[in-house]
Design a protein around this motif. Sequence first.
Motif, PDB file in Angstrom:
ATOM      1  N   PHE A 102       0.848  -1.222   0.000  1.00 45.28           N
ATOM      2  CA  PHE A 102       0.000   0.000   0.000  1.00 45.28           C
ATOM      3  C   PHE A 102       0.870   1.253   0.000  1.00 45.28           C
ATOM      4  O   PHE A 102       0.605   2.219  -0.726  1.00 45.28           O
ATOM      5  CB  PHE A 102      -0.945  -0.011   1.209  1.00 45.28           C
ATOM      6  N   THR A 103       1.960   1.232   0.764  1.00 48.24           N
ATOM      7  CA  THR A 103       2.840   2.405   0.823  1.00 48.24           C
ATOM      8  C   THR A 103       3.498   2.646  -0.531  1.00 48.24           C
ATOM      9  O   THR A 103       3.560   3.777  -1.024  1.00 48.24           O
ATOM     10  CB  THR A 103       3.930   2.185   1.903  1.00 48.24           C
ATOM     11  N   PHE A 104       3.933   1.569  -1.153  1.00 52.23           N
ATOM     12  CA  PHE A 104       4.541   1.685  -2.493  1.00 52.23           C
ATOM     13  C   PHE A 104       3.535   2.282  -3.483  1.00 52.23           C
ATOM     14  O   PHE A 104       3.848   3.202  -4.239  1.00 52.23           O
ATOM     15  CB  PHE A 104       5.008   0.315  -2.964  1.00 52.23           C
ATOM     16  N   HIS A 105       2.303   1.755  -3.454  1.00 49.00           N
ATOM     17  CA  HIS A 105       1.281   2.261  -4.397  1.00 49.00           C
ATOM     18  C   HIS A 105       0.996   3.734  -4.111  1.00 49.00           C
ATOM     19  O   HIS A 105       0.975   4.571  -5.018  1.00 49.00           O
ATOM     20  CB  HIS A 105      -0.012   1.444  -4.257  1.00 49.00           C
ATOM     21  N   ASN A 106       0.797   4.071  -2.829  1.00 45.74           N
ATOM     22  CA  ASN A 106       0.453   5.467  -2.499  1.00 45.74           C
ATOM     23  C   ASN A 106       1.594   6.391  -2.887  1.00 45.74           C
ATOM     24  O   ASN A 106       1.389   7.481  -3.413  1.00 45.74           O
ATOM     25  CB  ASN A 106       0.125   5.582  -1.014  1.00 45.74           C
ATOM     26  N   HIS A 107       2.803   5.940  -2.646  1.00 50.48           N
ATOM     27  CA  HIS A 107       3.993   6.733  -2.941  1.00 50.48           C
ATOM     28  C   HIS A 107       4.070   7.033  -4.439  1.00 50.48           C
ATOM     29  O   HIS A 107       4.437   8.138  -4.851  1.00 50.48           O
ATOM     30  CB  HIS A 107       5.233   5.940  -2.503  1.00 50.48           C
ATOM     31  N   GLY A 108       3.682   6.060  -5.241  1.00 48.13           N
ATOM     32  CA  GLY A 108       3.753   6.220  -6.691  1.00 48.13           C
ATOM     33  C   GLY A 108       2.421   6.622  -7.301  1.00 48.13           C
ATOM     34  O   GLY A 108       2.247   6.599  -8.515  1.00 48.13           O
ATOM     35  N   ARG A 109       1.487   7.004  -6.423  1.00 45.69           N
ATOM     36  CA  ARG A 109       0.140   7.430  -6.876  1.00 45.69           C
ATOM     37  C   ARG A 109      -0.496   6.368  -7.793  1.00 45.69           C
ATOM     38  O   ARG A 109      -1.128   6.666  -8.798  1.00 45.69           O
ATOM     39  CB  ARG A 109       0.187   8.757  -7.626  1.00 45.69           C
ATOM     40  N   THR A 110      -0.282   5.100  -7.433  1.00 44.71           N
ATOM     41  CA  THR A 110      -0.946   4.026  -8.186  1.00 44.71           C
ATOM     42  C   THR A 110      -2.165   3.576  -7.395  1.00 44.71           C
ATOM     43  O   THR A 110      -2.147   3.610  -6.161  1.00 44.71           O
ATOM     44  CB  THR A 110       0.015   2.811  -8.312  1.00 44.71           C
ATOM     45  N   ALA A 111      -3.185   3.143  -8.120  1.00 43.02           N
ATOM     46  CA  ALA A 111      -4.418   2.713  -7.442  1.00 43.02           C
ATOM     47  C   ALA A 111      -4.135   1.452  -6.634  1.00 43.02           C
ATOM     48  O   ALA A 111      -3.291   0.623  -6.988  1.00 43.02           O
ATOM     49  CB  ALA A 111      -5.488   2.424  -8.491  1.00 43.02           C
ATOM     50  N   ASN A 112      -4.871   1.302  -5.549  1.00 45.52           N
ATOM     51  CA  ASN A 112      -4.811   0.074  -4.752  1.00 45.52           C
ATOM     52  C   ASN A 112      -6.052  -0.773  -5.044  1.00 45.52           C
ATOM     53  O   ASN A 112      -7.070  -0.261  -5.494  1.00 45.52           O
ATOM     54  CB  ASN A 112      -4.817   0.414  -3.250  1.00 45.52           C
ATOM     55  N   LEU A 113      -5.937  -2.056  -4.766  1.00 45.06           N
ATOM     56  CA  LEU A 113      -7.102  -2.952  -4.734  1.00 45.06           C
ATOM     57  C   LEU A 113      -7.960  -2.907  -5.989  1.00 45.06           C
ATOM     58  O   LEU A 113      -9.185  -2.887  -5.915  1.00 45.06           O
ATOM     59  CB  LEU A 113      -7.971  -2.633  -3.499  1.00 45.06           C
ATOM     60  N   TYR A 114      -7.329  -2.923  -7.170  1.00 41.70           N
ATOM     61  CA  TYR A 114      -8.137  -2.971  -8.397  1.00 41.70           C
ATOM     62  C   TYR A 114      -8.086  -4.358  -9.044  1.00 41.70           C
ATOM     63  O   TYR A 114      -9.018  -4.775  -9.708  1.00 41.70           O
ATOM     64  CB  TYR A 114      -7.681  -1.926  -9.420  1.00 41.70           C
ATOM     65  N   SER A 115      -7.004  -5.117  -8.792  1.00 46.80           N
ATOM     66  CA  SER A 115      -6.888  -6.400  -9.505  1.00 46.80           C
ATOM     67  C   SER A 115      -7.605  -7.498  -8.729  1.00 46.80           C
ATOM     68  O   SER A 115      -7.794  -7.400  -7.499  1.00 46.80           O
ATOM     69  CB  SER A 115      -5.426  -6.786  -9.671  1.00 46.80           C
ATOM     70  N   LEU A 116      -7.986  -8.552  -9.430  1.00 45.59           N
ATOM     71  CA  LEU A 116      -8.653  -9.680  -8.775  1.00 45.59           C
ATOM     72  C   LEU A 116      -7.733 -10.299  -7.726  1.00 45.59           C
ATOM     73  O   LEU A 116      -8.181 -10.730  -6.660  1.00 45.59           O
ATOM     74  CB  LEU A 116      -9.057 -10.726  -9.824  1.00 45.59           C
ATOM     75  N   HIS A 117      -6.427 -10.295  -8.005  1.00 46.03           N
ATOM     76  CA  HIS A 117      -5.442 -10.771  -7.018  1.00 46.03           C
ATOM     77  C   HIS A 117      -5.623 -10.018  -5.704  1.00 46.03           C
ATOM     78  O   HIS A 117      -5.667 -10.614  -4.624  1.00 46.03           O
ATOM     79  CB  HIS A 117      -4.026 -10.548  -7.554  1.00 46.03           C
ATOM     80  N   SER A 118      -5.770  -8.700  -5.780  1.00 44.49           N
ATOM     81  CA  SER A 118      -5.886  -7.911  -4.543  1.00 44.49           C
ATOM     82  C   SER A 118      -7.264  -8.097  -3.905  1.00 44.49           C
ATOM     83  O   SER A 118      -7.370  -8.124  -2.675  1.00 44.49           O
ATOM     84  CB  SER A 118      -5.649  -6.436  -4.841  1.00 44.49           C
ATOM     85  N   TRP A 119      -8.306  -8.265  -4.704  1.00 44.90           N
ATOM     86  CA  TRP A 119      -9.640  -8.505  -4.121  1.00 44.90           C
ATOM     87  C   TRP A 119      -9.621  -9.811  -3.327  1.00 44.90           C
ATOM     88  O   TRP A 119     -10.100  -9.869  -2.198  1.00 44.90           O
ATOM     89  CB  TRP A 119     -10.693  -8.606  -5.225  1.00 44.90           C
ATOM     90  N   LEU A 120      -9.053 -10.850  -3.939  1.00 48.92           N
ATOM     91  CA  LEU A 120      -9.013 -12.144  -3.248  1.00 48.92           C
ATOM     92  C   LEU A 120      -8.078 -12.062  -2.037  1.00 48.92           C
ATOM     93  O   LEU A 120      -8.388 -12.572  -0.950  1.00 48.92           O
ATOM     94  CB  LEU A 120      -8.539 -13.244  -4.199  1.00 48.92           C
ATOM     95  N   GLY A 121      -6.944 -11.375  -2.222  1.00 47.00           N
ATOM     96  CA  GLY A 121      -5.977 -11.287  -1.129  1.00 47.00           C
ATOM     97  C   GLY A 121      -6.544 -10.594   0.091  1.00 47.00           C
ATOM     98  O   GLY A 121      -6.463 -11.110   1.214  1.00 47.00           O
ATOM     99  N   ILE A 122      -7.190  -9.460  -0.116  1.00 43.06           N
ATOM    100  CA  ILE A 122      -7.704  -8.703   1.038  1.00 43.06           C
ATOM    101  C   ILE A 122      -8.862  -9.448   1.693  1.00 43.06           C
ATOM    102  O   ILE A 122      -9.026  -9.430   2.912  1.00 43.06           O
ATOM    103  CB  ILE A 122      -8.084  -7.263   0.607  1.00 43.06           C
ATOM    104  N   THR A 123      -9.654 -10.164   0.881  1.00 46.53           N
ATOM    105  CA  THR A 123     -10.738 -10.995   1.437  1.00 46.53           C
ATOM    106  C   THR A 123     -10.158 -12.105   2.305  1.00 46.53           C
ATOM    107  O   THR A 123     -10.662 -12.391   3.397  1.00 46.53           O
ATOM    108  CB  THR A 123     -11.562 -11.616   0.285  1.00 46.53           C
TER     109      THR A 123
END
Lengths: 242, 242
Positions: A102-123
């Motif tokens: 999350f810090t890497f994404h925020n630092h680079g102004r990239t969106a978080n939690l958009y890929s299915l990998h991240s949806w499944l991971g956070i679930t």
Amino acid sequence: MVSGRFYLSCLLLGSLGSMCILFTIYWMQYWRGGFAWNGSIYMFNWHPVLMVAGMVVFYGGASLVYRLPQSWVGPKLPWKLLHAALHLMAFVLTVVGLVAVFTFHNHGRTANLYSLHSWLGITTVFLFACQWFLGFAVFLLPWASMWLRSLLKPIHVFFGAAILSLSIASVISGINEKLFFSLKNTTRPYHSLPSEAVFANSTGMLVVAFGLLVLYILLASSWKRPEPGILTDRQPLLHDGE
Amino acid sequence: MVSGRFYLSCLLLGSLGSMCILFTIYWMQYWRGGFAWNGSIYMFNWHPVLMVAGMVVFYGGASLVYRLPQSWVGPKLPWKLLHAALHLMAFVLTVVGLVAVFTFHNHGRTANLYSLHSWLGITTVFLFACQWFLGFAVFLLPWASMWLRSLLKPIHVFFGAAILSLSIASVISGINEKLFFSLKNTTRPYHSLPSEAVFANSTGMLVVAFGLLVLYILLASSWKRPEPGILTDRQPLLHDGE
């Protein structure tokens, strides 16, 4: 002779689990530039290492505590505490792994939690948190009745195995995603199977092998604490220490 | 009242499974241009549909045959034949789904089997084939002894569940991979979560939900054929039909 075969499996599990972690560290160190904690891509590199270590290897080891023959006799409480503590360590590693990405994404102004990998991971991490608190509340704190415990135990065991399966699916889709990202626009793209791809793909298959071995010992093998008379199962947490 | 709750679960499973297939068809039809059988990208579109239908939905349904209360009484042979036939249908769908993606890749001179998704997927299909043949040889053909059957049954059940878990991991990494491919260099890239991404991600989570429900009924629930005296389990396939 349960113990001979059992310790052989522990040895296999221990080495397989260590290889999963070491291979992931090596992938990030050798091909992806190593580690840092500064919001850069090198901070991201903690994410795959800590998720494999936390959600798969430590989690897998922690769930097998009751398969140790020593845990089949005498009071359950010490083994419950070990089970809970190891899972808590797995959870801490997991959370740090999430902070890294999350810090890497925020630092680079990239969106978080958009890929299915991240949806499944956070679930999966959410389910893990629920599983830990429910386990602590019902099986470790002394208030729950025997009836409630025996009602919830099969569900607790099922979700224990299900969460590990979802973790493996998350790791596989994560490695796949990372390789598509990293090997895009390079002289040796993913589809040409450069050595990094072979190594990372193999690491993913190692994680699957480790997960299947844990699930087998957990679900199919007979190495279980023989169900004693239900009454002896009620160990109060806070008073008389057995 | 097993049957009430059981049929409710069947209804839930049936609708969840149908939704998984219909959502995948809709994704390919509405956003990816529909279907063809000419080596083009429209031929690829059969791959996700047939893998979800074959390796997850049909496979999941086929593995629950012995959870039908009707199968708990009377001869086992008809239910074994149904179990084998449904899995064979799942396998045929799976093979056609593989033909679609291999033909598309070969037609476009793209490499096959380089991504971790494909490594895991082809391993899962291979395990499925072994599982089917072993099941047919040991549990359907009459030659296997009761000792061998009782030895192999827990392994057969475990791999039955493990293969479904690996199928789900393959589907998740496949959807993830497809979205990265399709939503690259577009006005609405994956990380901006266009409607296609939300829909396809949700389809992936539906597949996970369906898989977990099948695994729960398979592993944790008490809906099982009570183990009769071991002797009655030996139904010769080829002669006297019960």
